[in-house]
Design an enzyme around this catalytic site. Structure first.
Site, mmCIF file in Angstrom:
data_model
loop_
_atom_site.group_PDB
_atom_site.id
_atom_site.type_symbol
_atom_site.label_atom_id
_atom_site.label_comp_id
_atom_site.label_asym_id
_atom_site.label_seq_id
_atom_site.Cartn_x
_atom_site.Cartn_y
_atom_site.Cartn_z
ATOM 1 N N HIS A 38 0.835 -1.213 0.000
ATOM 2 C CA HIS A 38 0.000 0.000 0.000
ATOM 3 C C HIS A 38 0.858 1.246 0.000
ATOM 4 C CE1 HIS A 38 0.996 -0.209 4.234
ATOM 5 N NE2 HIS A 38 0.515 1.000 4.400
ATOM 6 N N LYS A 86 10.050 -8.582 5.148
ATOM 7 C CA LYS A 86 11.081 -9.197 5.991
ATOM 8 C C LYS A 86 11.817 -10.248 5.197
ATOM 9 C CE LYS A 86 12.170 -8.933 10.449
ATOM 10 N NZ LYS A 86 11.854 -7.761 11.262
HETATM 11 N N1 GLU Z 1 14.556 -5.456 11.870
HETATM 12 C C1 GLU Z 1 14.046 -4.284 12.485
HETATM 13 C C2 GLU Z 1 12.597 -4.478 12.895
HETATM 14 O O1 GLU Z 1 12.160 -5.584 13.113
HETATM 15 C C3 GLU Z 1 14.303 -3.022 11.656
HETATM 16 C C4 GLU Z 1 13.674 -2.980 10.303
HETATM 17 C C5 GLU Z 1 14.115 -1.814 9.436
HETATM 18 O O2 GLU Z 1 14.824 -0.942 9.908
HETATM 19 O O3 GLU Z 1 13.721 -1.801 8.269
HETATM 20 O O4 GLU Z 1 11.855 -3.559 13.079
#
Ligand code: GLU
Length: 472
Positions: free
Chosen positions: A65, A106
């Site tokens: 989005h 992720k």
């Molecule tokens: N891995 C971190 C989280 O779970 C940071 C993610 C990021 O900075 O994009 O929020």
């Protein structure tokens, strides 16, 4: 796949459904928000020693989005598709809650970093990046990875370098990944950001006298007793900053090797040095070692902070909790069933999607810095300094009094990048909590902080979708 990991995604979905029921949003829109938009599962060979290993890895983009999508990359032997889907979903809600204009994503690589040499990890990281580039799953305007469990600035530098080599001439290439070393386009204050955000969040939460009275606690961080599970990046900075800047007392710390306790306080900075030297937290002067590693759950304290992995407080141990507040510094450390049990006992769970959003907030600042091709503070630092200095001179002249050089240096200082990053993070965490608290107070039926946080995210994401014209 272990039962624990399967439950993690289920738990995220269950929490979503519960909050969605209060949202009043159309069911088609809710279905779209809930689903993971793109799941890329890959297997690639990497030469380890004189053999090839086939590495299993993922990148999940939960919501488009807003673009780019954003979220860390995890290196752990527990990685599996459902876990990455759960983590990607949480990123979407997290970004919405702190008004970071990204969709959630992720990545996960199923390796145990400790079993590989630095050189092997570099080859794995570079190969993974190549796979992401091939499928258009990385780029400053499409999907921007960052550190997560098992990765850090070093891995981000390898990702950037691989990207720059293969995308020669792309002007915004630096923005393809965040959490980079400052020498490679990173931003000052990113490494500590998640832990610092946890501190700002908790400090805000405990500042409301009426909310604290309900828990039988006095307002303020000073003197609050805290237990931390996990001395990785997040746990270490959370503990150290709560202690040094908030005056909290860290009474317990848990790591893989066991759990230590000292009711008068454990100095986190010294403990980290001790662990580096000895390889363990056990035997740290002044502390006692508890019988079982998992005994951290039941230590008597004001705030319990799981800062490691998901599903740590579950149906089978939630009853042991003696804390008044659980601060989810990790992603998904309390399962939905455990939260029900805790809520019935009046224990407040501060949800991950708010509390650990400091990392992605500062990632956003880093990405903006990369796109602007300039460090923060470059334009106004000198100007501010000269203005403050002139003001001090005029005040001194008109009053006939002089301040000391030390006082003057404190007043006339212009903001450096790290000062701006910290103040932006502080503002973000305070503001986001105010929004969540407001939603919680407004509902007639009592709802949890997690439900309120979800509702906040859902409203914002729904309004984005409506503006896109996807759901009129
Ligand atoms: N891995 C971190 C989280 O779970 C940071 C993610 C990021 O900075 O994009 O929020």
């Amino acid at each position: 796949m272990s039962n624990k990991q399967a439950r993690f995604y289920e738990s995220v979905l269950a929490n979503f459904d519960r909050a969605a029921a209060y949202s009043g949003l159309p069911s088609g829109l809710l279905k779209q928000i809930r689903a993971c938009n793109a799941v890329y599962q890959m297997r690639f060979p990497v030469k380890i020693g004189n053999k090839y290993e086939v590495i299993e890895a993922y990148r999940v983009q939960h919501s488009h989005h807003r673009l780019p999508t954003k979220g860390g990359i995890r290196f752990s032997h527990h990685v599996n598709q459902e876990e990455v889907m759960a983590l990607a979903s949480l990123m979407t809600y997290k970004c919405a809650i702190v008004d970071v204009p990204f969709g959630g994503a992720k990545g996960g690589v199923k390796v145990s970093p400790r079993s590989y040499s630095e050189n092997e990890l570099e080859r794995i990281t570079r190969r993974y990046t190549t796979e992401l580039i091939r499928k258009n799953f990385i780029g400053p305007g499409t999907d921007v990875p960052a550190p997560d469990y098992g990765t850090g600035p070093r891995e981000m530098a390898w990702i950037l370098d691989t990207y720059q080599v293969l995308k020669n001439g792309e002007i915004d290439a630096l923005g393809c990944v965040t959490g980079k070393p400052v020498s490679h386009g990173g931003i000052a204050g990113r490494t500590e950001a998640t832990g610092r955000g946890v501190f700002y969040g908790l400090r805000e939460i405990v500042s409301y006298a009426d909310d604290m009275a309900e828990l039988g606690l006095k307002p303020g961080m000073k003197g609050k007793t805290i237990v931390i599970q996990g001395l990785g990046n997040v746990g270490t900075y959370t503990g150290s900053i709560c202690q040094k800047e908030g005056g909290a007392i860290i009474v317990g710390v848990s790591e893989i090797e066991g759990t230590i306790y000292n009711k008068t306080g454990i100095d986190i900075d010294k403990l980290v040095k001790f662990r580096k030297k000895t390889g363990s937290i056990l035997g740290f002067p002044g502390t006692t070692t508890l019988k079982e590693r998992n005994d951290w759950v039941g230590i008597e304290c004001d705030i319990l902070i799981p800062a490691a992995l998901e599903s740590q407080i579950r149906e089978d141990n939630a009853d042991l909790v003696k804390a008044k507040i659980i601060g989810e510094a990790a992603n998904g450390p309390v399962t939905d069933v455990a939260e029900d049990m805790l809520s019935k006992r009046g224990i407040v769970v501060v949800p991950d999607m708010y509390l650990n959003a400091g990392g992605v907030t500062v990632s956003y600042f880093e990405w903006l810095k990369n796109l602007s091709h300039m460090r923060f503070g470059r334009l106004q630092k000198r100007f501010d300094q000269n203005t403050y200095s002139n003001i001090v001179d005029i005040v001194e002249k008109t009053t006939g009094k002089k301040i000391t050089n030390k006082e003057k240096a404190m007043i006339v200082r212009g903001a450096d990048e790290v000062d701006l990053v910290r103040s932006g993070l502080e503002e973000t965490m305070i503001n986001a909590y105010k929004q969540i608290r407001e939603i919680k107070k407004r509902k007639k039926k009592p709802i949890t902080l997690r439900e309120a946080a979800f509702l906040n995210a859902l409203q914002k994401i729904a309004s984005d979708y409506m503006q896109l014209g996807v759901f009129p």
